[in-house]
Each structure stands twice: as C-alpha cells, then as structure tokens.
Design a protein around this motif. Structure first.
Motif, mmCIF file in Angstrom:
data_model
loop_
_atom_site.group_PDB
_atom_site.id
_atom_site.type_symbol
_atom_site.label_atom_id
_atom_site.label_comp_id
_atom_site.label_asym_id
_atom_site.label_seq_id
_atom_site.Cartn_x
_atom_site.Cartn_y
_atom_site.Cartn_z
ATOM 1 N N GLU A 83 0.813 -1.219 0.000
ATOM 2 C CA GLU A 83 0.000 0.000 0.000
ATOM 3 C C GLU A 83 0.850 1.274 0.000
ATOM 4 O O GLU A 83 0.337 2.355 -0.272
ATOM 5 C CB GLU A 83 -0.909 0.015 1.236
ATOM 6 C CG GLU A 83 -1.851 -1.167 1.340
ATOM 7 C CD GLU A 83 -2.944 -1.147 0.292
ATOM 8 O OE1 GLU A 83 -3.178 -0.082 -0.312
ATOM 9 O OE2 GLU A 83 -3.562 -2.204 0.057
ATOM 10 N N LEU A 84 2.134 1.150 0.305
ATOM 11 C CA LEU A 84 3.008 2.320 0.423
ATOM 12 C C LEU A 84 3.789 2.502 -0.879
ATOM 13 O O LEU A 84 4.993 2.252 -0.943
ATOM 14 C CB LEU A 84 3.953 2.155 1.613
ATOM 15 C CG LEU A 84 3.309 2.267 2.993
ATOM 16 C CD1 LEU A 84 4.251 1.734 4.070
ATOM 17 C CD2 LEU A 84 2.913 3.715 3.298
ATOM 18 N N GLU A 85 3.102 2.962 -1.913
ATOM 19 C CA GLU A 85 3.708 3.032 -3.233
ATOM 20 C C GLU A 85 4.653 4.218 -3.395
ATOM 21 O O GLU A 85 5.486 4.218 -4.307
ATOM 22 C CB GLU A 85 2.614 3.106 -4.292
ATOM 23 C CG GLU A 85 1.698 1.884 -4.318
ATOM 24 C CD GLU A 85 0.603 2.009 -5.351
ATOM 25 O OE1 GLU A 85 0.447 3.133 -5.900
ATOM 26 O OE2 GLU A 85 -0.095 1.009 -5.606
ATOM 27 N N ASN A 86 4.537 5.220 -2.550
ATOM 28 C CA ASN A 86 5.317 6.447 -2.748
ATOM 29 C C ASN A 86 6.552 6.528 -1.849
ATOM 30 O O ASN A 86 7.161 7.594 -1.746
ATOM 31 C CB ASN A 86 4.432 7.667 -2.502
ATOM 32 C CG ASN A 86 3.259 7.730 -3.471
ATOM 33 O OD1 ASN A 86 3.412 7.452 -4.658
ATOM 34 N ND2 ASN A 86 2.093 8.102 -2.962
ATOM 35 N N TYR A 87 6.914 5.414 -1.229
ATOM 36 C CA TYR A 87 8.055 5.410 -0.315
ATOM 37 C C TYR A 87 8.975 4.225 -0.609
ATOM 38 O O TYR A 87 8.542 3.203 -1.165
ATOM 39 C CB TYR A 87 7.581 5.321 1.140
ATOM 40 C CG TYR A 87 6.751 6.496 1.568
ATOM 41 C CD1 TYR A 87 7.345 7.632 2.095
ATOM 42 C CD2 TYR A 87 5.356 6.488 1.419
ATOM 43 C CE1 TYR A 87 6.583 8.729 2.473
ATOM 44 C CE2 TYR A 87 4.588 7.580 1.798
ATOM 45 C CZ TYR A 87 5.206 8.701 2.329
ATOM 46 O OH TYR A 87 4.450 9.779 2.694
ATOM 47 N N GLU A 94 -0.723 7.947 5.565
ATOM 48 C CA GLU A 94 -0.480 8.873 4.458
ATOM 49 C C GLU A 94 -1.107 10.233 4.719
ATOM 50 O O GLU A 94 -0.515 11.281 4.386
ATOM 51 C CB GLU A 94 -1.010 8.270 3.160
ATOM 52 C CG GLU A 94 -0.200 7.077 2.677
ATOM 53 C CD GLU A 94 -0.733 6.482 1.393
ATOM 54 O OE1 GLU A 94 0.073 5.906 0.646
ATOM 55 O OE2 GLU A 94 -1.958 6.598 1.148
ATOM 56 N N SER A 95 -2.300 10.259 5.323
ATOM 57 C CA SER A 95 -2.927 11.535 5.663
ATOM 58 C C SER A 95 -2.059 12.315 6.651
ATOM 59 O O SER A 95 -1.868 13.526 6.498
ATOM 60 C CB SER A 95 -4.312 11.278 6.257
ATOM 61 O OG SER A 95 -4.913 12.485 6.684
ATOM 62 N N PHE A 96 -1.536 11.605 7.642
ATOM 63 C CA PHE A 96 -0.661 12.228 8.633
ATOM 64 C C PHE A 96 0.606 12.770 7.979
ATOM 65 O O PHE A 96 1.010 13.920 8.229
ATOM 66 C CB PHE A 96 -0.319 11.198 9.702
ATOM 67 C CG PHE A 96 0.877 11.529 10.551
ATOM 68 C CD1 PHE A 96 0.820 12.526 11.502
ATOM 69 C CD2 PHE A 96 2.062 10.810 10.403
ATOM 70 C CE1 PHE A 96 1.924 12.824 12.301
ATOM 71 C CE2 PHE A 96 3.163 11.097 11.193
ATOM 72 C CZ PHE A 96 3.106 12.103 12.135
#
Length: 266
Positions: free
Chosen positions: A42-46, A258-260
């Motif tokens: 789910e953490l595609e941007n990291y 991700e919102s945080f």
C-alpha cells in the motif's frame, strides 16, 4: 537483501523496496519481517525498508548473553545505525515492540516522523502486577519452550480469552517457527515489564500514535499515554481493529499514515 556495518562491528541486514523517502518498518514481538508485506503493497510512494531485528533470525555471538536491561538499548542502537547508513532521513513506522523502539530511536536519531501502532509499554497499574516474564522463565527452565510461547500469545494477543488457542495457532503464520524465539521473547517481555514511560518523551518530530478498539486494554491505554507524553502527536483509533491492525487492515492503516504524512508542516 542489503547490509551495512553497525557501530559494534556486526552487520545489519535489511530489505529495501520501492523509491522515494525511506520508510523503515519495525516489526514487533514474534512477527517475522514478512508481517509488513500487506503494508508495503500500500506504500507506493516510499522506499520501504524492513530490517532484521537482532536476535530474531540473525546470528549474534552474544545473543544468549544479552540481558533484559540491554535488549531495548541493543535494538535502539541497531536502528540508529541503520538510520545513519541511509541516504536520506527516514520515517519510522513501528508495531508493538517495534513502535517502542521507533519512539526511543527518534529521541536522538535524525528522522522526519514516527508512526507507532500500540507501543509495547505497560501502564503503571499493569506493570506493577505483570508476571508473564516470570511465568515464561519457569516454563523455559522446565524445557517447555512451546508452552512458554503459547502463554505469551495467549496473554498478549488474546487477553480476554480464546475458546481454542491451539486451533488459532494452527492458522497463525508465525507458528510454530516462533517457538525457536522463546528465549528472545522472554528477554523482550522482561524489558517491557521494566520500561517506565516518562512524563514527557523528548521527540521533536511529528508522531502518529495508532490503536484499535478491539486490541488489548493495556495497549490501548498505553497508546493514549504515549500520545499524551509526546509534544507533537496525533492519535487515531480504528474501530474494530485489534493489535494486528497493520497486517489485517493495511489499507485503513496506511490511509491514516499517508494523511498524517501529507499534513506535516514542510
């Protein structure tokens, strides 16, 4: 797998996947590094980084000699060495004992944010009566490693009781391999029983503290206490999630993470 040399001369092994800011995932008690697989998807941007905790599947010459007073310091030092060896300041995301480690690392190491899901800290009333480490030690001394780990699973993961623990364990991925970690889990649990949460945690970076309404009461209370002790903290509680929330509901948990991270002040 990649390796770096730690300050004590040992090698630290970790798996890195993806691109972007490094996000270190620190697993808890008996969870293997594979615990984070659903979260990583789910953490595609990291660039997600999963280190192998010292003593949990690694070869340490002094593993059996590490006392409970040194266990947390050893893990904190290991993660700090990892942070120092990365090409950018990371975010730390810890679960349970990994969450406690992440918070302690952030008190001194250069990180940009911390996410802590139900840190393994005993509130004072619970800590005063805690005897799980003693019970595990007696079982280990009697050569009953399997029973010792079962007591840990029963009291930490199912404190309200479970109808058929053996049936549940048969479906639990880390079982029975985690029986080999009994000595390490005992030392870890003893360290948790001795840890005292300070009135104020000197962590200058933003921290997201997470919990679930279906988790153990002492960990839910711990999460709120950690939130209160931090100067820059946000608290989120997930309805219906238990202590294994990151693995059982990765999309919900990662959405809050991700919102945080998106809301942080540049």
């Amino acid at each position: 797998m990649q390796t770096i040399h730690a300050s004590d001369g040992t090698q630290l092994t970790y798996d890195r996947d993806g691109t972007g800011q490094p996000l270190c995932l620190l697993h808890g008690g008996m969870a293997p590094p594979e615990y984070w697989a659903p979260v990583r998807r789910e953490l595609e941007n990291y660039a997600t980084i999963v280190p192998q905790r010292p003593g949990f599947g690694t070869c340490l010459d002094d593993q059996t000699e590490t006392g409970p007073d040194d266990v947390l310091d050893r893990e904190v030092a290991s993660v700090r060495d990892l942070v120092d060896g990365l090409d950018d300041e990371p975010i730390l995301f810890g679960h349970s004992y990994g969450a406690l480690t992440a918070i302690e690392v952030a008190r001194e190491a250069p990180v940009t944010a911390v996410v802590a899901y139900e840190p393994a800290i005993l509130p004072e009333p619970y800590r005063a009566e805690a005897d799980l480490a003693d019970r595990m030690e007696r079982l280990l001394e009697a050569g009953r490693h399997r029973e010792a780990v079962k007591r840990y699973v029963e009291l930490v993961l199912h404190p309200d009781g479970i109808d058929d623990l053996d049936a549940w364990l048969a479906e639990w991925p880390p079982w029975p391999d985690c029986v080999e970690l009994a000595e390490e889990v005992l030392r870890m649990n003893r360290a948790v029983e001795r840890y005292r949460l300070p009135d104020r945690l000197d962590v200058d970076v933003p921290v997201l503290v997470l919990s679930g309404t279906a988790g153990p009461d002492f960990l839910r209370e711990s999460a709120r206490s950690v939130h209160d002790a931090l100067p820059h903290s946000r608290f989120v509680e997930f309805d219906g999630l238990g202590h294994g929330g990151p693995a059982s509901a990765p999309r919900r948990v990662v959405g809050a993470v991700e919102s945080f991270l998106d809301d942080r002040t540049p």
